[in-house]
Scaffold this motif. Structure first.
Motif, mmCIF file in Angstrom:
data_model
loop_
_atom_site.group_PDB
_atom_site.id
_atom_site.type_symbol
_atom_site.label_atom_id
_atom_site.label_comp_id
_atom_site.label_asym_id
_atom_site.label_seq_id
_atom_site.Cartn_x
_atom_site.Cartn_y
_atom_site.Cartn_z
ATOM 1 N N VAL A 242 0.853 -1.185 0.000
ATOM 2 C CA VAL A 242 0.000 0.000 0.000
ATOM 3 C C VAL A 242 0.893 1.241 0.000
ATOM 4 N N PRO A 243 0.640 2.211 -0.879
ATOM 5 C CA PRO A 243 1.489 3.403 -0.920
ATOM 6 C C PRO A 243 1.425 4.197 0.373
ATOM 7 N N GLY A 244 2.546 4.847 0.694
ATOM 8 C CA GLY A 244 2.665 5.557 1.965
ATOM 9 C C GLY A 244 1.566 6.566 2.226
ATOM 10 N N LEU A 245 1.103 7.265 1.184
ATOM 11 C CA LEU A 245 0.075 8.281 1.365
ATOM 12 C C LEU A 245 -1.264 7.693 1.786
ATOM 13 N N LEU A 246 -1.427 6.369 1.638
ATOM 14 C CA LEU A 246 -2.696 5.734 1.987
ATOM 15 C C LEU A 246 -2.554 4.748 3.145
ATOM 16 N N GLN A 247 -1.428 4.744 3.820
ATOM 17 C CA GLN A 247 -1.195 3.764 4.877
ATOM 18 C C GLN A 247 -1.806 4.187 6.214
ATOM 19 N N THR A 248 -2.221 3.193 6.981
ATOM 20 C CA THR A 248 -2.588 3.436 8.374
ATOM 21 C C THR A 248 -1.310 3.515 9.205
ATOM 22 N N TYR B 183 0.116 -0.075 9.624
ATOM 23 C CA TYR B 183 0.726 -0.620 8.415
ATOM 24 C C TYR B 183 2.055 0.088 8.139
ATOM 25 N N ALA B 184 2.086 1.403 8.336
ATOM 26 C CA ALA B 184 3.324 2.161 8.152
ATOM 27 C C ALA B 184 4.405 1.655 9.102
ATOM 28 N N ARG B 185 4.025 1.372 10.326
ATOM 29 C CA ARG B 185 4.997 0.861 11.300
ATOM 30 C C ARG B 185 5.614 -0.453 10.808
ATOM 31 N N ALA B 186 4.786 -1.332 10.249
ATOM 32 C CA ALA B 186 5.297 -2.601 9.732
ATOM 33 C C ALA B 186 6.308 -2.365 8.608
ATOM 34 N N ARG B 187 6.029 -1.381 7.753
ATOM 35 C CA ARG B 187 6.944 -1.084 6.647
ATOM 36 C C ARG B 187 8.254 -0.500 7.175
ATOM 37 N N PHE B 188 8.169 0.361 8.181
ATOM 38 C CA PHE B 188 9.381 0.969 8.742
ATOM 39 C C PHE B 188 10.221 -0.061 9.491
ATOM 40 N N ILE B 189 9.569 -1.002 10.145
ATOM 41 C CA ILE B 189 10.317 -2.064 10.823
ATOM 42 C C ILE B 189 11.085 -2.888 9.798
ATOM 43 N N GLU B 190 10.447 -3.158 8.657
ATOM 44 C CA GLU B 190 11.141 -3.874 7.577
ATOM 45 C C GLU B 190 12.352 -3.079 7.101
ATOM 46 N N SER B 191 12.165 -1.778 6.912
ATOM 47 C CA SER B 191 13.273 -0.922 6.481
ATOM 48 C C SER B 191 14.380 -0.892 7.522
ATOM 49 N N LEU C 75 2.300 -9.001 4.540
ATOM 50 C CA LEU C 75 3.399 -8.108 4.912
ATOM 51 C C LEU C 75 3.205 -7.518 6.302
ATOM 52 N N CYS C 76 2.129 -7.916 6.943
ATOM 53 C CA CYS C 76 1.842 -7.447 8.306
ATOM 54 C C CYS C 76 0.846 -8.435 8.901
ATOM 55 N N SER C 77 0.444 -8.230 10.142
ATOM 56 C CA SER C 77 -0.511 -9.138 10.780
ATOM 57 C C SER C 77 -1.896 -8.965 10.154
ATOM 58 N N PRO C 78 -2.750 -9.989 10.229
ATOM 59 C CA PRO C 78 -4.114 -9.854 9.699
ATOM 60 C C PRO C 78 -4.885 -8.691 10.331
ATOM 61 N N VAL D 119 -9.013 -11.732 4.468
ATOM 62 C CA VAL D 119 -8.118 -11.500 5.602
ATOM 63 C C VAL D 119 -8.824 -11.848 6.908
ATOM 64 N N ALA D 120 -10.110 -11.523 6.991
ATOM 65 C CA ALA D 120 -10.876 -11.861 8.201
ATOM 66 C C ALA D 120 -10.929 -13.379 8.386
ATOM 67 N N ASP D 121 -11.116 -14.113 7.291
ATOM 68 C CA ASP D 121 -11.119 -15.579 7.387
ATOM 69 C C ASP D 121 -9.762 -16.096 7.853
ATOM 70 N N ARG D 122 -8.700 -15.454 7.342
ATOM 71 C CA ARG D 122 -7.356 -15.848 7.737
ATOM 72 C C ARG D 122 -7.150 -15.609 9.237
ATOM 73 N N LEU D 123 -7.665 -14.506 9.721
ATOM 74 C CA LEU D 123 -7.534 -14.173 11.142
ATOM 75 C C LEU D 123 -8.301 -15.172 11.991
ATOM 76 N N ARG D 124 -9.531 -15.498 11.573
ATOM 77 C CA ARG D 124 -10.330 -16.465 12.336
ATOM 78 C C ARG D 124 -9.658 -17.826 12.364
ATOM 79 N N ALA D 125 -9.068 -18.224 11.249
ATOM 80 C CA ALA D 125 -8.405 -19.520 11.179
ATOM 81 C C ALA D 125 -7.209 -19.565 12.108
ATOM 82 N N SER D 126 -6.468 -18.457 12.177
ATOM 83 C CA SER D 126 -5.303 -18.424 13.060
ATOM 84 C C SER D 126 -5.696 -18.449 14.519
#
Length: 293
Positions: A125-131, A134-142, A186-189, A283-290
């Motif tokens: 997701v482009p930076g201008l549209l990130q929560t 989500y931005a924190r996850a990208r910065f941790i990767e960087s 690229l981040c948690s569900p 993604v919601a299904d993935r979260l419920r499954a986990s």
């Protein structure tokens, strides 16, 4: 298509190309290197170094060179080539030397003069549209790649400040992502649920046209890498090692054509929101499954 990775060879090729163009202008004027040096009151070694890409000329060097070779019509294109060479390979480690937050503020200043922004993001997701999450996850990767872990909080805050540009009068945004962007883990569900919800909200802004390219849609141009177009004067491409800033008219023309081709493959408005809601359910299904495992 241009290569999507930047290496020192790319910069060397551009420097050699500029040197070759200057050398051809001298030869077309019927001047030897010695004669050009005499006309310009330079040491002959300077002409030789420039022509063999051992020394990068200045703007004034190019102007006087073209004047001496009776090729003033080539001055502006050669200076544009020089400026592209100077800026096209900015290594991430150097860019991030001031920290992640400083880099976000730098981008915000660069965006100020722009009026129309076109972005293609095939992976995240482009930076201008990130929560913020989500931005924190990208910065941790960087941070894992380049360090600068100490200022992640301030970097997230700076990225959120950058998003203020989305509500400013006179600014328009055309952003295209792929359905894959919504599917990569690229981040948690939990974070992705919030991010997709935010994309749905952004898609309703009057000055933001958000498109999603579905998996089953034919793409006339392969979505090789992401890039941004600012107005008609700059293309920015991010690679693993560097940020490329492309300013030559042929490059801008090419990326404009690529963007428009990709944009034609995208779905918008209700169709885009259907894809976003489908991704939300996945993604919601993935979260419920986990949670059940």
């Amino acid at each position: 298509m241009p290569r999507s990775t930047s290496t020192s060879a790319d910069v060397s090729d551009a420097r050699n190309e500029l040197a070759g163009r200057l050398r051809e202008l001298r030869r077309a004027a019927g001047l030897t290197g010695q004669q050009l040096a005499q006309v310009l009151s330079w040491q002959p070694s300077k002409v030789s170094k420039i022509e063999h890409a051992k020394q990068t000329p200045s703007d004034d060097d190019i102007r006087t060179w073209c004047r001496a070779a009776s090729a003033e019509q080539d001055t502006e294109s050669l200076i544009a080539a020089l400026h592209t060479l100077e800026s096209r390979h900015a290594e991430w480690r150097r860019l991030l030397r001031g920290g992640l937050a400083s880099f976000q503020d730098h981008h915000a200043r660069d965006e100020e003069p722009g009026t129309i922004f076109r972005g293609f993001c095939p992976v995240y997701v482009p930076g201008l549209l990130q929560t913020p999450e989500y931005a924190r996850a990208r910065f941790i990767e960087s941070a894992h790649q380049f360090g600068h872990r100490q200022d992640i909080d301030s970097a997230v805050a700076a990225r959120m400040r950058r998003q203020e540009i989305l509500t400013r009068p006179g600014k328009k945004f055309r952003i295209v992502i792929t359905e894959a962007t919504l599917s990569y883990t690229l981040c948690s569900p939990e974070v992705m649920l919030g991010q997709i919800g935010k994309l749905i909200s952004f898609s309703m802004l009057p000055n933001v046209r958000l498109g999603v390219i579905p998996f089953d849609t034919f793409c006339a141009v392969a979505p090789q890498h992401g890039f941004w177009l600012r107005d008609e004067d700059l293309v920015t491409v991010e690679t693993f090692s560097a940020e490329l800033n492309l300013a030559q008219p042929p490059e801008i023309e090419l990326y404009t054509k690529v963007f428009e081709t990709l944009a034609l493959a995208a779905s918008y408005e209700r169709k885009a929101r259907t894809l976003l809601n489908d991704a939300l359910e996945t993604v919601a299904d993935r979260l419920r499954a986990s949670e059940q495992s």
